[in-house]
Design an enzyme around this catalytic site. Structure first.
Site, PDB file in Angstrom:
ATOM      1  N   GLU A   1      20.184   6.251   3.941  1.00 27.74           N
ATOM      2  CA  GLU A   1      20.176   6.831   5.278  1.00 27.74           C
ATOM      3  C   GLU A   1      21.175   6.049   6.171  1.00 27.74           C
ATOM      4  OE1 GLU A   1      18.702   9.171   7.156  1.00 27.74           O
ATOM      5  OE2 GLU A   1      17.512  10.224   5.574  1.00 27.74           O
TER       6      GLU A   1
ATOM      7  N   HIS B   1      13.508   8.791  -3.350  1.00 32.45           N
ATOM      8  CA  HIS B   1      12.901   8.679  -4.403  1.00 32.45           C
ATOM      9  C   HIS B   1      11.479   9.169  -4.242  1.00 32.45           C
ATOM     10  CE1 HIS B   1      13.312   4.896  -2.214  1.00 32.45           C
ATOM     11  NE2 HIS B   1      12.057   4.612  -3.025  1.00 32.45           N
TER      12      HIS B   1
ATOM     13  N   THR C   1      18.457   1.796   2.191  1.00 29.69           N
ATOM     14  CA  THR C   1      18.222   3.126   2.047  1.00 29.69           C
ATOM     15  C   THR C   1      19.611   3.844   2.264  1.00 29.69           C
ATOM     16  OG1 THR C   1      17.510   5.179   3.276  1.00 29.69           O
ATOM     17  CG2 THR C   1      17.930   3.358   4.724  1.00 29.69           C
TER      18      THR C   1
ATOM     19  N   ALA D   1       8.188  -1.569   6.549  1.00 28.58           N
ATOM     20  CA  ALA D   1       8.986  -0.717   7.513  1.00 28.58           C
ATOM     21  C   ALA D   1       8.199   0.246   8.338  1.00 28.58           C
ATOM     22  CB  ALA D   1      10.039  -0.205   6.878  1.00 28.58           C
ATOM     23  N   GLN D   2       8.684   0.976   9.422  1.00 22.39           N
ATOM     24  CA  GLN D   2       8.526   1.978   9.830  1.00 22.39           C
ATOM     25  C   GLN D   2       9.450   2.980   9.186  1.00 22.39           C
ATOM     26  OE1 GLN D   2       8.216   5.319  10.731  1.00 22.39           O
ATOM     27  NE2 GLN D   2       9.962   5.136  12.078  1.00 22.39           N
ATOM     28  N   SER D   3       9.015   3.678   8.210  1.00 21.88           N
ATOM     29  CA  SER D   3       9.986   4.269   7.319  1.00 21.88           C
ATOM     30  C   SER D   3      10.171   5.917   7.241  1.00 21.88           C
ATOM     31  CB  SER D   3       9.325   4.192   5.836  1.00 21.88           C
ATOM     32  OG  SER D   3       8.257   4.487   5.667  1.00 21.88           O
TER      33      SER D   3
ATOM     34  N   THR E   1       0.853  -1.222  -0.219  1.00 27.09           N
ATOM     35  CA  THR E   1       0.031   0.010  -0.051  1.00 27.09           C
ATOM     36  C   THR E   1       0.720   1.212   0.108  1.00 27.09           C
ATOM     37  OG1 THR E   1      -0.219  -0.161   2.374  1.00 27.09           O
ATOM     38  CG2 THR E   1      -1.987  -1.100   1.112  1.00 27.09           C
TER      39      THR E   1
ATOM     40  N   ASP F   1       6.376   2.676  -3.050  1.00 24.02           N
ATOM     41  CA  ASP F   1       7.205   1.722  -3.925  1.00 24.02           C
ATOM     42  C   ASP F   1       6.486   0.333  -4.366  1.00 24.02           C
ATOM     43  OD1 ASP F   1       8.790   3.799  -3.620  1.00 24.02           O
ATOM     44  OD2 ASP F   1      10.474   2.473  -2.582  1.00 24.02           O
TER      45      ASP F   1
ATOM     46  N   ARG G   1       3.650   9.725  -3.096  1.00 24.82           N
ATOM     47  CA  ARG G   1       4.532   9.955  -1.806  1.00 24.82           C
ATOM     48  C   ARG G   1       3.523  10.282  -0.553  1.00 24.82           C
ATOM     49  NH1 ARG G   1       8.677   7.805   0.543  1.00 24.82           N
ATOM     50  NH2 ARG G   1      10.724   8.746   0.246  1.00 24.82           N
TER      51      ARG G   1
END
Length: 330
Positions: free
Chosen positions: A127, A179, A125, A82-84, A10, A13, A184
Site C-alpha cells: 500500500e 497475502h 506493505t 497495527a491498525q491494518s 493474534t 501473520d 484472514r
C-alpha cells in the site's frame, strides 16, 4: 534456545509465524493489545496457544515495551501490531497514524535502549506504493501512498531504515503484497467473499454485496510469506525485501473462483455492487517483483491463486457446518 517476540500475535501473520518459530525450537513471546474481549481463535485453530507466552502490550507505551524487552531479552522481534484496515484508516486517520506509524518508532527505540543486538522485522506493505506509475514494484520503486494506512506504514518503514543507518540496528522491512489464508480477518475482502460464498452454499444467505470488482491485487498465501520474514532475520546483513507472487487477479476473479470452488452456479446470480464499499481513493493495480527475495533468501511462493481461494472457501464451509452442528447439540 532463541527467543522471539511477536507483536500482534493474534493476527493472521503473527499466528502463522508463531507456529513456524515454535517448530524451529524458539521460545515465543506473543503480545496483544488488551481489549474487553481477547480473540485467540487463530492460536487455538493452529493448536499453539498453550505453547506461547502471552503478554499484553500497547505499541503506544514505550515504557511497557522496555519492560518486556528487559524481561525476555529477545533475539528477534517481529512487529505486526497495527491498525491494518485500509478502509478504517480513512475514518480513523489519527489512530492509524499513532498505532501503525509511531508505534514502530517506539519499538525501535525500546530495542535501541534495551538490547541493540536484537534483530527487528517490520511488516511493511505494498500500500506504500499506492498510485505508483511503474508496471511492477520492487525495492527501488518510489512510494506514493494514497490512504492514511499507507502513509502511516511508510513512516514506520522509513523509521526502520533510519534506525538501521543511524544506530546500526539489524532492522529490516518486508514490503508485503496482499497475502491471505483461512486465518484472514472477516473484515478483508478475500474472507468477506469466501465466508459469504460458504453461507450461500449452506443456504444461510443468498447475496454478496461488494464494491469495486475491477480492483486488482497480487495475492499470495500468508503461511508461505512468514517463512520469508524469518529468513530475512537470518541473513548476515539487514536488507528490505518485496514479498509477492508477481501475478495479479481482480476481485471479480476472486469471486469467480470462490463460487466455482463451492460448486455454485454463475456468480452474477448472487453478487451485487454498492458504491458505499468503494474507497475514497482506490488503487487500480499493484504487482510485485520479488526477484531479490528469490536470489538472496531463496524464497518464492508455491501456492497459486485458485488453490488459495479454494482453500479459504473450504475452510469457511467447514466453519459454518461445524457451528451448525454445535448449535444443534446445545
Amino acid at each position: 534456545m532463541k527467543t522471539a517476540l511477536i507483536t500482534g500475535v493474534t493476527g493472521q501473520d503473527g499466528a502463522y509465524l508463531a507456529e513456524l518459530l515454535l517448530e524451529k525450537g524458539y521460545q515465543v513471546v506473543g503480545t496483544y493489545r488488551r481489549t474487553s474481549t481477547l480473540d485467540l481463535w487463530r492460536l487455538r485453530h493452529l493448536g499453539i496457544k498453550s505453547k506461547l507466552i502471552l503478554e499484553s502490550m500497547d505499541v503506544e507505551d514505550l515504557g511497557c515495551q522496555v519492560r518486556l524487552l528487559k524481561k525476555y531479552m529477545p533475539d528477534e522481534v517481529y512487529n505486526f501490531a497495527a491498525q491494518s484496515f485500509v478502509g478504517v484508516s480513512f475514518e480513523q486517520p489519527l489512530l492509524t497514524s499513532t498505532i501503525t506509524g509511531l508505534g514502530v518508532t517506539n519499538l525501535l527505540e525500546a530495542i535501541r535502549i534495551t538490547k541493540p543486538d536484537t534483530r527487528f522485522y517490520q511488516a511493511s506493505t505494498a500500500e506504500m506504493f499506492g498510485k505508483t506509475k511503474t508496471t511492477r514494484q520492487n525495492e527501488e520503486t518510489a512510494f506514493y501512498p494514497c490512504s492514511p494506512y499507507g502513509v502511516a506504514k511508510l513512516y514506520g518503514h522509513w523509521m526502520t531504515v533510519n534506525y538501521r543507518e543511524s544506530y546500526g540496528l539489524f532492522a529490516c522491512s518486508g514490503i508485503m503484497f496482499n497475502h491471505e489464508s483461512p486465518l484472514r480477518g472477516i473484515e478483508f475482502v478475500t474472507r468477506k467473499i469466501t465466508d459469504a460464498v460458504a453461507q450461500i452454499k449452506l443456504g444461510k444467505s443468498d447475496k454478496l454485496v461488494l464494491g469495486n470488482l475491477d480492483a486488482k491485487r497480487d495475492w499470495g498465501y500468508a503461511k508461505e510469506y512468514v517463512e520469508a520474514m524469518w529468513l530475512m532475520l537470518q541473513q548476515d546483513v539487514p536488507q528490505d525485501f518485496v514479498l509477492s507472487t508477481g501475478r495479479t487477479n481482480s476481485v471479480q476473479d476472486l469471486v469467480h473462483f470462490a463460487f466455482q470452488a463451492a460448486g455454485l452456479g454463475p456468480w452474477k446470480d448472487y453478487v451485487e455492487t454498492d458504491p458505499k464499499f468503494v474507497r475514497p481513493v482506490d488503487i487500480g493495480v499493484l504487482v510485485g517483483d520479488s526477484t531479490k527475495a528469490k536470489q538472496v533468501l531463496g524464497w518464492q511462493p508455491r501456492t497459486d491463486f485458485k488453490q488459495l481461494v479454494s482453500m479459504m472457501v473450504e475452510a469457511d464451509i467447514r466453519r459454518h457446518s461445524q457451528h451448525e452442528k454445535t448449535m444443534l447439540t446445545i
